[in-house]
Design a protein around this motif. Sequence first.
Motif, PDB file in Angstrom:
ATOM      1  N   PHE A 172     -69.096  33.187   1.600  1.00 15.80           N
ATOM      2  CA  PHE A 172     -68.950  33.166   3.054  1.00 15.80           C
ATOM      3  C   PHE A 172     -67.510  32.893   3.507  1.00 15.80           C
ATOM      4  O   PHE A 172     -67.166  33.194   4.649  1.00 15.80           O
ATOM      5  N   LEU A 173     -66.687  32.315   2.629  1.00 15.23           N
ATOM      6  CA  LEU A 173     -65.300  32.050   3.009  1.00 15.23           C
ATOM      7  C   LEU A 173     -64.327  33.019   2.352  1.00 15.23           C
ATOM      8  O   LEU A 173     -63.295  33.380   2.933  1.00 15.23           O
ATOM      9  N   GLY A 174     -64.656  33.455   1.130  1.00 17.93           N
ATOM     10  CA  GLY A 174     -63.727  34.333   0.433  1.00 17.93           C
ATOM     11  C   GLY A 174     -63.679  35.729   1.018  1.00 17.93           C
ATOM     12  O   GLY A 174     -62.605  36.335   1.124  1.00 17.93           O
ATOM     13  N   VAL A 175     -64.806  36.273   1.394  1.00 22.14           N
ATOM     14  CA  VAL A 175     -64.829  37.629   1.958  1.00 22.14           C
ATOM     15  C   VAL A 175     -64.043  37.708   3.264  1.00 22.14           C
ATOM     16  O   VAL A 175     -63.200  38.606   3.438  1.00 22.14           O
ATOM     17  N   PRO A 176     -64.256  36.805   4.236  1.00 24.34           N
ATOM     18  CA  PRO A 176     -63.420  36.869   5.444  1.00 24.34           C
ATOM     19  C   PRO A 176     -61.932  36.670   5.148  1.00 24.34           C
ATOM     20  O   PRO A 176     -61.077  37.315   5.761  1.00 24.34           O
ATOM     21  N   ALA A 177     -61.600  35.788   4.181  1.00 26.37           N
ATOM     22  CA  ALA A 177     -60.188  35.578   3.845  1.00 26.37           C
ATOM     23  C   ALA A 177     -59.567  36.841   3.248  1.00 26.37           C
ATOM     24  O   ALA A 177     -58.431  37.234   3.582  1.00 26.37           O
ATOM     25  N   PHE A 178     -60.302  37.523   2.381  1.00 35.68           N
ATOM     26  CA  PHE A 178     -59.798  38.764   1.806  1.00 35.68           C
ATOM     27  C   PHE A 178     -59.609  39.831   2.880  1.00 35.68           C
ATOM     28  O   PHE A 178     -58.609  40.574   2.876  1.00 35.68           O
ATOM     29  N   ALA A 179     -60.564  39.927   3.818  1.00 41.50           N
ATOM     30  CA  ALA A 179     -60.436  40.909   4.902  1.00 41.50           C
ATOM     31  C   ALA A 179     -59.230  40.605   5.789  1.00 41.50           C
ATOM     32  O   ALA A 179     -58.521  41.515   6.235  1.00 41.50           O
ATOM     33  N   LEU A 180     -58.993  39.307   6.029  1.00 40.43           N
ATOM     34  CA  LEU A 180     -57.856  38.938   6.862  1.00 40.43           C
ATOM     35  C   LEU A 180     -56.535  39.305   6.169  1.00 40.43           C
ATOM     36  O   LEU A 180     -55.598  39.853   6.800  1.00 40.43           O
ATOM     37  N   VAL A 181     -56.435  39.024   4.892  1.00 40.97           N
ATOM     38  CA  VAL A 181     -55.214  39.355   4.152  1.00 40.97           C
ATOM     39  C   VAL A 181     -54.987  40.865   4.139  1.00 40.97           C
ATOM     40  O   VAL A 181     -53.857  41.358   4.329  1.00 40.97           O
ATOM     41  N   TRP A 182     -56.048  41.604   3.943  1.00 45.27           N
ATOM     42  CA  TRP A 182     -55.910  43.074   3.921  1.00 45.27           C
ATOM     43  C   TRP A 182     -55.474  43.602   5.278  1.00 45.27           C
ATOM     44  O   TRP A 182     -54.642  44.511   5.368  1.00 45.27           O
ATOM     45  N   TRP A 183     -56.008  43.002   6.350  1.00 39.88           N
ATOM     46  CA  TRP A 183     -55.633  43.456   7.701  1.00 39.88           C
ATOM     47  C   TRP A 183     -54.179  43.132   8.002  1.00 39.88           C
ATOM     48  O   TRP A 183     -53.444  43.943   8.588  1.00 39.88           O
ATOM     49  N   LEU A 184     -53.683  41.973   7.574  1.00 41.26           N
ATOM     50  CA  LEU A 184     -52.284  41.606   7.806  1.00 41.26           C
ATOM     51  C   LEU A 184     -51.344  42.499   7.007  1.00 41.26           C
ATOM     52  O   LEU A 184     -50.272  42.903   7.493  1.00 41.26           O
ATOM     53  N   ARG A 185     -51.711  42.819   5.791  1.00 40.02           N
ATOM     54  CA  ARG A 185     -50.867  43.704   4.984  1.00 40.02           C
ATOM     55  C   ARG A 185     -50.824  45.100   5.579  1.00 40.02           C
ATOM     56  O   ARG A 185     -49.812  45.805   5.489  1.00 40.02           O
ATOM     57  N   LYS A 186     -51.910  45.506   6.205  1.00 47.07           N
ATOM     58  CA  LYS A 186     -51.922  46.835   6.807  1.00 47.07           C
ATOM     59  C   LYS A 186     -51.048  46.907   8.044  1.00 47.07           C
ATOM     60  O   LYS A 186     -50.422  47.933   8.330  1.00 47.07           O
ATOM     61  N   ARG A 187     -51.003  45.824   8.827  1.00 52.47           N
ATOM     62  CA  ARG A 187     -50.205  45.816  10.035  1.00 52.47           C
ATOM     63  C   ARG A 187     -48.717  45.630   9.750  1.00 52.47           C
ATOM     64  O   ARG A 187     -47.878  45.855  10.621  1.00 52.47           O
ATOM     65  N   ARG A 188     -48.347  45.168   8.574  1.00 51.73           N
ATOM     66  CA  ARG A 188     -46.936  44.959   8.263  1.00 51.73           C
ATOM     67  C   ARG A 188     -46.248  46.327   8.164  1.00 51.73           C
ATOM     68  O   ARG A 188     -46.756  47.226   7.491  1.00 51.73           O
ATOM     69  N   PRO A 189     -45.098  46.502   8.847  1.00 47.54           N
ATOM     70  CA  PRO A 189     -44.413  47.809   8.792  1.00 47.54           C
ATOM     71  C   PRO A 189     -43.901  48.099   7.383  1.00 47.54           C
ATOM     72  O   PRO A 189     -43.475  47.206   6.642  1.00 47.54           O
ATOM     73  N   ALA A 190     -43.969  49.366   7.041  1.00 44.37           N
ATOM     74  CA  ALA A 190     -43.518  49.771   5.707  1.00 44.37           C
ATOM     75  C   ALA A 190     -41.996  49.702   5.621  1.00 44.37           C
ATOM     76  O   ALA A 190     -41.275  50.015   6.568  1.00 44.37           O
ATOM     77  N   ARG A 191     -41.528  49.267   4.502  1.00 43.68           N
ATOM     78  CA  ARG A 191     -40.087  49.171   4.278  1.00 43.68           C
ATOM     79  C   ARG A 191     -39.484  50.566   4.026  1.00 43.68           C
ATOM     80  O   ARG A 191     -39.999  51.322   3.205  1.00 43.68           O
TER      81      ARG A 191
END
Length: 304
Positions: free
Chosen positions: A274-293
């Motif tokens: 219940f805590l790991g799945v939301p944390a993984f989704a949050l990390v994936w969403w932040l990495r997606k929003r980060r502009p590509a170098r």
Amino acid sequence: MKFSARRWLVLVAAGLALAGCGSNDSAKSSTSFSGEAAPAQPQQGSGSAKDSAGSSQGQPGQQGKAAGVPVGQAGVQDRKLVKTAKLSLAASDVPAIVDSVRQVAVGAGGYTGQERSDKHSATVSLAVPSDKLDTTLADLSKLGEVTSREQSTQDVTEQVVDVESRIATQKASVERVRALLGKANSVGEITSVEAELTTREAELESMQRRQQALAGSVAMSTISVSVSQKGTPPAKPEERSGFFGGLANGWDAFLTFGGGVLTVLGALGPFLLFLGVPAFALVWWLRKRRPARVPATPEPLPAE
């Protein structure tokens, strides 16, 4: 004329006096007549009271019914009781005592059920008629030293009455459905009525089995007899020595450690889910929003 007028006055006065006397006599006569007739009423009243008393005394059975047990409630002798008992014996020869226990059960008109025995103890389940329970316990107590004895009684009268009432109602319901089956005309009506009849007959059979089970529990009492050997030494723990003993102890320790680790992981599993799945989704969403170098383009070299 004066004489005649005076004469008439005298005659009128005399007539009035005679009339007053007549009214007094009639009043006295009526009073005396009522006084003679009045005592007759109390005699009739007393007679009716005696008749009612006699009729009430002539019906002692009705008085007994009124003062007896209320209708719909079973008396003391009509109660349905399920009796069970537990008896623990200590003897020097356990197999011989077990054989004697079987003989006592058969002699009382019962039978033996489940049995469990080992080197130093045995347990036998008996079923005997309820009216011979006390006698059977007394006979079993003579086979060895009684270490414990328990006896319990459960009143199932209400259950028996309820099941009997349900069976009577269900039988009437089945008969009504059978009558409807005889009046059915179309195939659809016959199929529907037969399905309903099958369901109600199954419910009736279940109630009848319940009634038979209650009757059997009331008719037969259960006795659990435990026999242990006198002076049985306590079981000693197995000693392990040598290489194989150490290996066995190490394996037991490994299994204990592994069981503890698995227990901890099992306890943490819900939290990780219940805590790991939301944390993984949050990390994936932040990495997606980060502009590509954008890779840096090398500067052109000056022409020579």
